[in-house]
Design an enzyme around this catalytic site. Structure first.
Site, PDB file in Angstrom:
ATOM      1  CB  SER A 142      -5.681  -6.276   5.217  1.00 32.76           C
ATOM      2  OG  SER A 142      -4.282  -6.130   5.399  1.00 32.76           O
ATOM      3  CE1 TYR A 155      -5.436  -1.395   2.348  1.00 40.71           C
ATOM      4  CE2 TYR A 155      -4.535  -2.409   4.321  1.00 40.71           C
ATOM      5  CZ  TYR A 155      -4.950  -2.500   3.003  1.00 40.71           C
ATOM      6  OH  TYR A 155      -4.880  -3.708   2.353  1.00 40.71           O
TER       7      TYR A 155
HETATM    8  P1  NAD Z   1      -4.770  -3.520  -6.830  1.00 41.64           P
HETATM    9  O1  NAD Z   1      -4.399  -2.081  -6.787  1.00 41.64           O
HETATM   10  O2  NAD Z   1      -3.962  -4.457  -7.669  1.00 41.64           O
HETATM   11  O3  NAD Z   1      -6.291  -3.671  -7.259  1.00 41.64           O
HETATM   12  C1  NAD Z   1      -7.294  -2.843  -6.723  1.00 41.64           C
HETATM   13  C2  NAD Z   1      -8.547  -2.957  -7.562  1.00 41.64           C
HETATM   14  O4  NAD Z   1      -9.524  -2.061  -7.016  1.00 41.64           O
HETATM   15  C3  NAD Z   1      -8.331  -2.530  -9.017  1.00 41.64           C
HETATM   16  O5  NAD Z   1      -9.102  -3.358  -9.862  1.00 41.64           O
HETATM   17  C4  NAD Z   1      -8.883  -1.106  -9.046  1.00 41.64           C
HETATM   18  O6  NAD Z   1      -9.328  -0.672 -10.320  1.00 41.64           O
HETATM   19  C5  NAD Z   1     -10.031  -1.256  -8.069  1.00 41.64           C
HETATM   20  N1  NAD Z   1     -10.511   0.024  -7.561  1.00 41.64           N
HETATM   21  C6  NAD Z   1      -9.810   1.001  -6.934  1.00 41.64           C
HETATM   22  N2  NAD Z   1     -10.612   2.041  -6.666  1.00 41.64           N
HETATM   23  C7  NAD Z   1     -11.853   1.702  -7.117  1.00 41.64           C
HETATM   24  C8  NAD Z   1     -13.108   2.353  -7.111  1.00 41.64           C
HETATM   25  N3  NAD Z   1     -13.288   3.576  -6.596  1.00 41.64           N
HETATM   26  N4  NAD Z   1     -14.155   1.701  -7.662  1.00 41.64           N
HETATM   27  C9  NAD Z   1     -14.021   0.461  -8.215  1.00 41.64           C
HETATM   28  N5  NAD Z   1     -12.852  -0.194  -8.235  1.00 41.64           N
HETATM   29  C10 NAD Z   1     -11.783   0.418  -7.686  1.00 41.64           C
HETATM   30  O7  NAD Z   1      -4.792  -3.994  -5.297  1.00 41.64           O
HETATM   31  P2  NAD Z   1      -4.713  -5.445  -4.612  1.00 41.64           P
HETATM   32  O8  NAD Z   1      -3.415  -5.520  -3.910  1.00 41.64           O
HETATM   33  O9  NAD Z   1      -5.111  -6.504  -5.557  1.00 41.64           O
HETATM   34  O10 NAD Z   1      -5.808  -5.282  -3.479  1.00 41.64           O
HETATM   35  C11 NAD Z   1      -7.084  -5.864  -3.547  1.00 41.64           C
HETATM   36  C12 NAD Z   1      -7.688  -5.924  -2.154  1.00 41.64           C
HETATM   37  O11 NAD Z   1      -6.877  -6.768  -1.320  1.00 41.64           O
HETATM   38  C13 NAD Z   1      -7.749  -4.568  -1.451  1.00 41.64           C
HETATM   39  O12 NAD Z   1      -8.936  -4.467  -0.707  1.00 41.64           O
HETATM   40  C14 NAD Z   1      -6.546  -4.612  -0.534  1.00 41.64           C
HETATM   41  O13 NAD Z   1      -6.700  -3.765   0.560  1.00 41.64           O
HETATM   42  C15 NAD Z   1      -6.549  -6.079  -0.145  1.00 41.64           C
HETATM   43  N6  NAD Z   1      -5.257  -6.533   0.340  1.00 41.64           N
HETATM   44  C16 NAD Z   1      -4.144  -6.454  -0.440  1.00 41.64           C
HETATM   45  C17 NAD Z   1      -2.938  -6.901   0.077  1.00 41.64           C
HETATM   46  C18 NAD Z   1      -1.675  -6.854  -0.728  1.00 41.64           C
HETATM   47  O14 NAD Z   1      -0.602  -7.075  -0.142  1.00 41.64           O
HETATM   48  N7  NAD Z   1      -1.720  -6.615  -2.014  1.00 41.64           N
HETATM   49  C19 NAD Z   1      -2.871  -7.411   1.374  1.00 41.64           C
HETATM   50  C20 NAD Z   1      -4.022  -7.457   2.134  1.00 41.64           C
HETATM   51  C21 NAD Z   1      -5.207  -7.026   1.615  1.00 41.64           C
END
Ligand code: NAD
Length: 260
Positions: A142, A155
């Protein structure tokens, strides 16, 4: 015809992970989905991807807090899809709260899911990648792997740690055709982001609209959320042979956030 590449994408039932899985399917790769959610919805996503792109798509429900389930994810992907060429460590959760009030169970869960799970997938998959002399590990870090924001101690810690793991493993396997990189997105509008809007509003004492305008997009010079499809396309490139000299890198896709 080049041999089909097979990918495991953790946390691919939603958001960025689902976007990466879809981009991989579109590129002709086979995919093992993972993540939580309603079983019927997961099955319909799996079937939709397989039917739309004419590729093999399986699902495994491993909990990323459990080392034995993570090992089984890689083992089952190898058994059902024949091998694993690409792992995307994407599963992640968030909790927004001042550090002195941070619930200990939330801290432990964030460190386990957002960071330690990548160690477990990596150690499980590397032997077969080394054997074939080709592999790609893509870690979803991130912008918060490079810079901090208040109230996100677990985080930010996990994402900084993810970059340390990325660099270390990249050095260990650099001569074996395996690349290890981290993608560092800015704000991408997904369920993870939607859920933190009310908490951030409460922690900062501002409205939800102000959270979006001033906190999230305030620091993103393009003033736009990053698209899930943009992250998917970037992952497809990193998984390609054209990216074979990119390794150990922390690659921003953040609308200019960390340039400031
Ligand atoms: P999201 O909540 O849409 O998706 C998260 C996914 O992780 C889901 O499929 C959920 O079921 C799964 N998950 C959660 N806990 C779990 C567990 N214990 N075991 C297996 N699966 C599990 O989130 P997102 O925004 O798509 O984030 C995805 C990744 O991208 C994360 O690592 C997040 O930190 C990173 N990220 C997101 C953003 C953003 O702005 N959305 C920015 C930077 C980084």
């Amino acid at each position: 015809m080049p041999e089909q590449k097979i990918a495991v994408v953790t946390g691919s039932t939603s958001g960025i992970g689902l976007g990466i899985a879809e981009a991989f399917c579109q590129a002709g790769m086979g995919v093992m989905l993972n993540g939580f959610g309603d079983p019927d919805e997961i099955e319909s996503q799996r079937a939709r991807l397989a039917d739309t792109y004419g590729t093999v798509v399986e699902y495994h429900g491993a909990d990323m807090t459990k080392a034995d389930e993570i090992s089984d994810l890689i083992a089952q992907a190898t058994k059902k899809l024949g091998k694993v060429d690409v792992v995307v460590n994407n599963a992640g959760i968030q909790h927004v709260c001042p550090v002195d009030e941070f619930p200990v169970d939330k801290w432990d869960a964030i460190i386990a899911i957002n960071m330690t799970s990548a160690f477990h997938t990596t150690r499980a998959v590397l032997p077969q990648m080394k054997e074939r002399g080709w592999g790609r590990i893509i870690n979803l870090a991130s912008a918060h792997g490079l810079v901090a924001s208040p109230f996100k101690s677990a985080y930010v810690t996990a994402k900084h740690g993810m970059l340390g793991l990325t660099k270390t493993v990249a050095l260990e396997v650099a001569e074996q055709g395996i690349t290890v990189n981290a993608i560092c997105p800015g704000y991408v509008r997904t369920p993870l982001v939607d859920k933190q809007i009310p908490d951030t509003a409460a922690a900062r004492g501002i409205t939800e609209d102000e959270v979006i305008r001033d906190v999230m997009l305030g620091g993103q010079p393009t003033k736009k959320f990053v698209g899930v499809e943009e992250v998917g396309a970037f992952a497809v490139f990193l998984a390609s042979d054209a990216a074979s000299s990119i390794t150990g890198a922390s690659l921003s896709i953040d609308g200019g956030w960390v340039a400031q």
